[in-house]
Design a protein around this motif. Sequence first.
Motif, short mmCIF file in Angstrom:
data_model
loop_
_atom_site.label_atom_id
_atom_site.label_comp_id
_atom_site.label_asym_id
_atom_site.label_seq_id
_atom_site.Cartn_x
_atom_site.Cartn_y
_atom_site.Cartn_z
N UNK A 69 27.33 35.36 15.39
CA UNK A 69 28.42 35.52 16.37
C UNK A 69 29.34 34.29 16.39
N UNK A 70 30.61 34.56 16.60
CA UNK A 70 31.61 33.50 16.64
C UNK A 70 31.88 33.20 18.10
N UNK A 71 31.14 32.23 18.63
CA UNK A 71 31.27 31.92 20.06
C UNK A 71 32.34 30.85 20.24
N UNK A 72 33.58 31.22 19.98
CA UNK A 72 34.64 30.21 19.93
C UNK A 72 34.95 29.63 21.30
N UNK A 73 34.49 30.31 22.35
CA UNK A 73 34.82 29.84 23.70
C UNK A 73 33.72 29.01 24.35
N UNK A 74 32.65 28.77 23.62
CA UNK A 74 31.51 28.07 24.22
C UNK A 74 31.92 26.76 24.88
N UNK A 75 32.76 25.99 24.18
CA UNK A 75 33.17 24.69 24.75
C UNK A 75 34.50 24.79 25.48
N UNK A 76 34.99 26.02 25.66
CA UNK A 76 36.28 26.21 26.32
C UNK A 76 37.43 26.01 25.34
N UNK A 77 38.63 26.37 25.76
CA UNK A 77 39.80 26.14 24.92
C UNK A 77 40.87 25.46 25.75
N UNK A 78 41.40 24.34 25.26
CA UNK A 78 42.45 23.66 26.03
C UNK A 78 43.80 24.36 25.94
N UNK A 79 43.90 25.40 25.12
CA UNK A 79 45.22 26.00 24.86
C UNK A 79 45.50 27.20 25.73
N UNK A 80 44.53 27.63 26.52
CA UNK A 80 44.76 28.87 27.26
C UNK A 80 44.93 28.62 28.75
N UNK A 81 45.75 29.49 29.35
CA UNK A 81 46.03 29.43 30.78
C UNK A 81 45.66 30.76 31.41
N UNK A 82 44.53 30.84 32.07
CA UNK A 82 44.14 32.10 32.71
C UNK A 82 44.98 32.37 33.95
N UNK A 83 45.32 33.62 34.16
CA UNK A 83 46.06 33.99 35.36
C UNK A 83 45.38 35.15 36.07
N UNK A 84 44.24 34.87 36.72
CA UNK A 84 43.50 35.95 37.39
C UNK A 84 44.33 36.63 38.48
N UNK A 85 45.29 35.88 39.05
CA UNK A 85 46.12 36.48 40.11
C UNK A 85 47.05 37.55 39.56
N UNK A 86 47.27 37.53 38.23
CA UNK A 86 48.14 38.54 37.62
C UNK A 86 47.33 39.65 36.96
N UNK A 87 46.06 39.74 37.32
CA UNK A 87 45.20 40.76 36.71
C UNK A 87 45.74 42.16 37.01
N UNK A 88 45.53 43.07 36.09
CA UNK A 88 45.97 44.45 36.26
C UNK A 88 44.77 45.39 36.20
N UNK A 89 44.87 46.45 36.98
CA UNK A 89 43.79 47.43 37.01
C UNK A 89 44.07 48.49 35.94
N UNK A 90 43.13 48.68 35.05
CA UNK A 90 43.31 49.65 33.97
C UNK A 90 42.28 50.76 34.14
N UNK A 91 42.77 51.99 34.18
CA UNK A 91 41.91 53.13 34.50
C UNK A 91 41.49 53.91 33.27
N UNK A 92 40.39 54.61 33.43
CA UNK A 92 39.87 55.49 32.37
C UNK A 92 39.25 56.73 32.99
N UNK A 93 39.08 57.76 32.17
CA UNK A 93 38.27 58.92 32.54
C UNK A 93 38.88 59.78 33.63
N UNK A 94 38.03 60.49 34.34
CA UNK A 94 38.48 61.35 35.43
C UNK A 94 39.13 62.63 34.93
N UNK A 95 40.11 63.12 35.73
CA UNK A 95 40.75 64.39 35.38
C UNK A 95 42.22 64.32 35.78
N UNK A 96 42.95 65.39 35.48
CA UNK A 96 44.35 65.46 35.90
C UNK A 96 44.49 66.60 36.89
N UNK A 97 45.55 66.53 37.67
CA UNK A 97 45.82 67.64 38.60
C UNK A 97 47.32 67.75 38.78
N UNK A 98 47.75 68.91 39.31
CA UNK A 98 49.17 69.05 39.64
C UNK A 98 49.30 69.03 41.15
#
Length: 834
Positions: free
Chosen positions: A184-213
């Motif tokens: 496995x390539x655990x490139x994040x084990x020691x962290x990365x100084x180049x990334x900026x996480x933005x948890x406040x900008x997280x988006x909800x992505x949906x799956x499954x379920x059904x459709x209706x009219x």
Amino acid sequence: MTAPAPAHHPLNATHPLALAPVTGPASSVDGFVRQFLRNLNYERGVPLSASTPNDRYFAFAMTVRDYLMARWLEDLRRQRVVQAKGVCYLSAEYLLGRQLDNNLLASGLTEIATEAMVACGIDIEELRAQEVEPGLGNGGLGRLAACFIDSLATMGVPNIGYGIRYEYGIFRQTFVDGQQVEQPDAWLTLGSPWEFPHPEAARRISFGGHTETYDDAGVTRSRWVPGWDVLAVPYNYMVPGYLNGRVNTLRLWSAKATDSFDLRVFNSGDYEEAVRAQTFAENISKVLYPEDSTPQGKELRLQQQYFFVAASIGDFLEHTLPADFDIHKLPDRVIFQLNDTHPVIGVPELMRVLVDERKLEWDAAWAITQQCFAYTCHTLLPEALEVWSVDLLGRLLPRHLEIIYRINEEFLEAVRERYGDDEMRIRNMSIIGEFPERSVRMAYLATVAGAKVNGVAELHSQLLRDKVLPDFNDFFPGKFTNVTNGITPRRFVRLANPGLSGLITEAIGTGWLTDLERLRELEAYAEDPQFRQAFAEVKAANKRRLGDVLRARDGLEISDGHMLDVMVKRLHEYKRQMLKLLHVVTQYGSIVSGRVAASDVLPRTVIFGAKAAPGYAMAKRIIHLINAVGEVVNTDPRVEGRLKVLFPPNYNVTLAERLIPAADLSEQISLAGKEASGTGNMKFALNGALTIGTDDGANVEIRQLVGDDNFFLFGMSEPEVEALWARGYKPADFYQGDENLRRAMDLIASGAFSGGDRSVFEPIVSNLLYDDRFMVLADYSSYVAAQERVDAAYVDQDAWTRSAILNVARSGFFSSDRSMRDYIERIWHTPPLL
Ligand SMILES: *Cc1c(COP(=O)(O)O)cnc(C)c1O
């Protein structure tokens, strides 16, 4: 949405105080040292005396980052204010390589930073070695995306690269008894100084379920009632332009369980089940599929695709565009470029957003969608064209399946209108295939929806139009176009080959790094003996440097005075590593049988680098055979050290940057009509290696530019390949008809490379004899003859060097800056923001 701040307030983006000063704290040696120590103390929380190499690497990287930050903020502000059209590059892969040196180069800080580390008594090489390259791609396709975003930033074109922040990138390859073992390539084990996480900008992505009219004020509308969801958390990365003060954004999404999962952890008594559900959600961005050229029909892969594409489109519409944006004008603001079929689910997603959420009429939504997408096809292998079973797609994305059905219905109706009830044609063009199971053909969906469809080299684009999608080309005249791939000269010439870069600048001045056609000016220098001498010395120094790297990394030795013959790329049968290996075995057999005196063999070191997809048994067996041949050839005293086979494991961008500048000979030997473009071929030519290659992919254009005298062409052309298939290809006839080939194959079959065990490599031998889908045996004699021409040419070192210089001088076309100009002119219409 909050009201905009008044103009006199610093929160207003146009206010001067909204920005940090552009000359950052790091723009002098003293300033760099101070900022570095500040980062070490306040960001890492350690004094220099107690810091680890990783602390120092982080503090160093953060200091470079700080400097770029003001420019980044300024670019984001400018793009908001100007509202220019930009490119959203949608790619499931970005094979970035290490960031530190590139960011130093782009910011012009290399010298200051180096001096600053000297002043601190810190070995900068130790810091460089700390960085683990983010291997978020498999090979050429992912590296192309990385080169493109570099070029866009350098040209000042507004661009967001969107993708997935895989927790585990492409596996780390090791060899155990000559066989590939994946770690496995655990490139994040020691962290990365180049990334900026933005948890406040997280988006909800949906799956499954059904459709209706439902009834919406007298209008019947559809809606999706999803079954489950995950959070997509964005991580931003800076993409600095080269010395132009511009910084674009790469935004990669990471999957996180939503609150509902977390709540279950507390509320259900079933703790284990709750944690399992969380793991399930977070699996989506866990690992890059280590496949190259063939899609892996896994549900998780479709989840990954929808996850990042839905997050990216939603992010662009709601985060990048102003709140009051008139959605009908979307085509004036963005083009979503689809890097292969992986992001094509974005087409029904944008339709869903426009029709279901923004409540546009279908026709209006479709008109917008058709202008906002363009599709790049990367393959000619039919098995690599991605399809999703209707069953799976309907279960995971029921509303999207409905939308795809409607797109297809209307499309086929238009086809019927044009051609009448030509059922054969209609079945062939349908986005829904029926065999072997009902499924969605993603390349067809992309072709129907995209404003443009492009191939990645002239030959590839022509075959795409005429052979792969001819009915579509007929129906959509003008939709198909070509953009030949390119590579960034910043990373693959300037950073990888400082010796050559210095020589070029000395000869033709600066400016070529952003205007690579200027390398033409080197042509005159090919005739200058002093320049040739200097050029040859650079090549020799690069070989020594590679020797040091391979010795330290893998305990491998390059012999002095050897030609370096290099074949590095993913392992795939169509790329024909076996052809190169048969040449090695042929030479070895000639020596040990006494037909050729070892002293008459031109000394060569053949270097392979290649990862095989973990599930691709034949590719892994070929790796085993390469290592087995190397083991025998390298230790047989009869060879007298004149032929060597080295196979450093874990070929990646970092290794490519060392290998390519040292190469004399570049192996680009795919069966004609199979390699869409190749980009490795361009890297080698630009670093002064001569190519031995087929008329395939971008090799065709390389040969046309560098000239036949400076390129070793061999093998069947694409029409000749087709003709041989039509006649009926019998590889055994070629085996019978060529004594050299028979000897080489027999030597492998005899167990000479497997301690006498004939069974180990038997599947390779019988595959070549009785199947040989990629016509290795048919091209063998032509290849060996071309290698003899290589041997003869290499003897005249001065003439070889002249050809190598001409390769560099005439390959400026292959800059990814030129690729970007072609995309802008032919597809995107997104001028640079000045
Ligand atoms: C350029 C590059 C590739 C693509 O090589 P091809 O020869 O075009 O297949 C693959 N992997 C790495 C690490 C690269 O840098």
